[in-house]
Design an enzyme around this catalytic site. Structure first.
Site: not given
Ligand code: AMP
Length: 316
Positions: A58, A181, A184, A216
């Site tokens: 992130h 992802d 996504q 993750s």
């Protein structure tokens, strides 16, 4: 003469807001403060949607946004619409204080951390975004409704983070998603295209631990033994990316056999696909010297956790 310490990037105390009204108000203020920035119609806005329990993956999204955009907003919201399994939703880690510290260090301006009632007043929304055929395969096949939930919350966030709405805005508006992802990213890109959101979707490369495991938020549920076993996933992907780079035949069955050789790993799918349509590559592209670009994707259950990973394939 004593040497001066390197100046660190100046960061301001991060602001955390919990309501949609506060998000609008603070984003408007932050954009107003940077009114002179940007040669292209005013300050650019970067949005980093997350579910919290933040890690270096992130952080890479936040860093990419801070490097490029004048004002950066991150959201931390565990979106019930995208969970099929109540247990998975209940046990999803919630670590807002640590998340805010990580985002502050990255230089993010504002965190939007609503609860479910704030995001979906009066209960779950009746009108939702349907993600379409791209969402029916791979992750979508084992998580029905997952991508509808993702698209619904992402479109709400796209609207909420931009005060005054999309009309008349010329400065860039970007949203950052992890290549981790990959489906996504493909689905959100398709939504942006089909529904005309004036948002540029930026995909940020996957951040891995030193041993290759893709970071993750769910890795924390793996035992040491399961974590070790899970390494077979990135190894299998590396086998394919190595062959692609060397323009050798991919022979994905070999990678699948490698994963199946690990008893603690229950393979769901492993395939080589087109990065945009996610359709499997045609047979000759698997069996003959590789050319062009593709994506290797894998999903497996390891102990209590479903893990996904992928790697871009490119002939060198
Ligand atoms: P999540 O909080 O799991 O919904 O993830 C929020 C965003 O971070 C998504 O766009 C993810 O793809 C991205 N992300 C999660 N893990 C990683 C990683 N290891 N590397 C890069 N991006 C990631």
């Amino acid at each position: 003469m004593p040497t001066q310490p390197m100046p660190t990037r100046p960061t301001r105390p991060i602001q955390i807001v919990h309501t949609r009204a506060e998000l609008r108000e603070h984003t408007a203020r932050l954009l107003g403060e940077k009114a002179g920035a940007g040669s292209d119609g005013g300050p650019s806005l970067g949005l980093v949607p997350t579910m919290g329990a933040l890690h270096e993956g992130h952080r890479a999204l936040a860093d990419a946004a801070v490097a490029r955009d004048d004002v950066v907003v991150a959201s931390v919201f565990v979106n019930p619409l995208q969970f099929g399994d109540q247990t998975d939703l209940d046990r999803y880690p919630r670590t807002l204080e640590a998340d805010a510290a990580l985002l502050e260090e990255a230089g993010v301006d504002l965190v939007f951390a609503p609860d479910a009632d704030e995001m979906y007043p009066g209960g779950q929304p009746e009108v939702r975004v349907t993600a379409g055929p791209l969402a029916g395969k791979w992750e979508g096949a084992s998580r029905p409704g997952h991508f509808d939930g993702v698209c619904t919350v992402v479109s709400k966030l796209f609207h909420l983070a931009l005060p005054g709405g999309f009309d008349g805005r010329r400065a860039p508006y970007r949203a950052y998603f992890g290549q981790k992802d990959a489906q996504q990213v493909a689905v959100v890109r398709r939504m942006v295209r089909d529904l005309d959101f004036p948002v540029e979707v930026v995909a940020v490369p996957t951040v891995r631990a030193e041993d290759g495991l893709a970071l993750s938020s769910r890795n924390r549920f793996l035992s040491d033994e399961e974590r070790e076993a899970a390494l077979v996933l990135s190894r299998a992907l590396r086998l394919l990316s190595g062959r692609a780079a060397a323009r050798e035949p991919l022979l994905p069955d070999d990678a699948e056999a490698l994963v199946r050789s690990q008893p603690l790993v229950e393979l769901d799918y492993l395939d080589v696909v087109d990065p945009e349509t996610l359709e499997p590559l045609a047979f000759p592209c698997r069996e003959t010297p590789f050319a062009g670009e593709a994506l290797a994707i894998v999903a497996a259950k390891v102990g209590p956790v479903r893990l996904i990973d992928n790697m871009p394939l490119a002939a060198q």
